[in-house]
Design an enzyme around this catalytic site. Sequence first.
Site, PDB file in Angstrom:
ATOM      1  N   GLU A  49      21.517 -14.274  13.579  1.00 37.91           N
ATOM      2  CA  GLU A  49      21.764 -13.502  12.355  1.00 37.91           C
ATOM      3  C   GLU A  49      21.511 -12.037  12.675  1.00 37.91           C
ATOM      4  OE1 GLU A  49      20.799 -16.822   8.875  1.00 37.91           O
ATOM      5  OE2 GLU A  49      19.543 -15.033   9.014  1.00 37.91           O
ATOM      6  N   ASP A  60      13.918  -7.631   0.875  1.00 43.31           N
ATOM      7  CA  ASP A  60      13.153  -7.665   2.118  1.00 43.31           C
ATOM      8  C   ASP A  60      11.752  -7.108   1.953  1.00 43.31           C
ATOM      9  OD1 ASP A  60      14.842  -8.777   4.258  1.00 43.31           O
ATOM     10  OD2 ASP A  60      16.212  -7.192   3.615  1.00 43.31           O
TER      11      ASP A  60
END
Lengths: 267, 400
Positions: A49, A60
């Site tokens: 990824e 995040d």
Amino acid sequence: MSRLASTFEQLAKSGRKALIPFVTAGDPTPDFTLSLMHEMVKAGVDVIELGVPFSDPMADGPVIQRASERALAHKMSLTKTLALATEFRKADQQTPVVLMGYLNPIEAMGYEGFANAARRADIDGVLTVDLPPEEGEQCAALLKERDIDTIFLLAPNSTDERIQKMSALGSGYLYYVSLKGVTGAGHLNAADVENKLKQIKAITSLPVGIGFGVKDAETAKTISSLGDGVVVGSALISKIESNLDNPERAKSEIIGLLSAMRQAMDK
Amino acid sequence: MTEKYTMPDARGHFGPYGGMFVAETLIPPIQELNAAYQRYLQDPDFISELDADLQHYVGRPSPLYYAERWSRELGGAQIYLKREDLNHTGSHKINNTVGQALLAKRMGKTRIIAETGAGQHGVATATVAARLGLECVVYMGAVDVARQSLNVYRMKLLGATVVAVESGSKTLKDALNEALRDWVTNVDNTFYIIGTVAGPHPYPAMVRDFQAIIGRETKQQCQDMIGKLPDALVACVGGGSNAIGLFYPFIEDESVKLIGVEAAGDGVASGRHSAPLCAGRPGVLHGNRTYLMADDDGEIIETHSISAGLDYPGVGPEHAWLKDTGRAEYVNITDNEALEGFYALTRMEGIIPALESAHAMAYTMKLAPTMRKDETIVINLSGRGDKDMQTMAKREGIEL
């Protein structure tokens, strides 16, 4: 068959689980990311990824936020991330690469322009954190026409109805966010994950990768056994962050951790 | 008269704008919120509790004040001020926080979070949380914490925890990011009170509906005071909640011009501004599609404005729609022009406006002289200037 589908099929045949590292493209430099990708493959990862840096990474935690900031400091972008993936593909035609990021860089490029560029870069899958299926049908269709998988997130509070929706619109694999929180959070509970995976697996035939909060080999082994693979991101990136003066040491620490995870998962 | 205005659609779209662009973990709480909101909007008990709070706690209706001396000085249209600065806590923000807090209470949430720029929304949130005995955490960019320290202290007095956000540009957008991160972590017990008409559906519509009391009162007050509709409405636009609150009840009245004033900072040409409608492009941020300040790669650009409350790279999606359809007009005012508006209102009418509202004053100084004396402008005086005393004194070289 797509590279992702055949990767997961091979793994299932051999009774193994996918090890999926997440790294932010261009953190701290594009050259570093490129060489790290190849080394991670040698260490036994199955899918990569590749994070597209974004100025406002709302889902995040601090570790990946700072990775984005380091990459953006030298103008890393979606275009440059695709160039990096193209470069990687020249030397590796096997390993699937999934772009993971936020929608606005794709909006700026235009959905069709992005789908074409991703095809040219031989990208295998796209995971857009802030593009749920309700808003994502058009983008998913354009990618599908070009044989690129759209990977959706599932969360601990996703209902049966939503799991069905993701399963129908998504392909490649589903990414189960193992906890309510941001990336790199630290309160993953294996029993909760196990229960939720039962619910998900009863609905979908797609492989399920599990991520958020996987920090060491032991957790990787436990968590991956509950699904089809494990995603590890913040634990790798924190090694970049703690070795900014010595990128080679960062690389060897990352490879060390991934090798340990691989070994534990295959045991 | 014009056709009926029914935006947004059931999925929160204003044409191509709006929507629900969030990570999966937030979809269930947003759906839960939307269901509760739709239900209580029709619930007479909820509405009467809200009305009572607005009257007795907020102090509504707020006056519509005829700025006679300033109108004469400018020599054109007659100017009226909708006095949202007189609300409890000093701005229009409390109209929305009272509504959302009542909703939080009915939904059984025990913890409130909010983002704030100038601190007005943070104060308005801390205020209602204190009144209802709910835990309250307010996220505020570190830059704003420094320039709005008075409001930080007010929030702390009210029992809120103020978290200084050190990521990104350390302003309002980063505070919103951090509040979203908190919400995703604490979805079970937490209600996120967004302060503007942005965020994922249903926030843009819900915040608008709670703020629309401004426009409804204005319409009635215009009828009572001048016997007709006003000719133009002027309001500053950051996220755009005070502007939508004033505009919304007038959208179908096509004779009424709707004018939103964005912050041009050092000037739109300088690139150092906060004017996405005037000089930005469509994109997706914080859960909705709207006009944004972003570069060619889609990365969000840092914004600049003398007023912390307008220092935001996006704008409510309904404003994007009103711009594209031409129903509203969006203009911009520089920091220096805003200061002229600030001093003008202070000295002509004895009312010290917030620096945000001063942008609307400054545009009115350009607009009023171009209009006839029998025409009327209503400006939303969205907040009072007390919070800006330190900023202003510092500019004048005075130590407080």
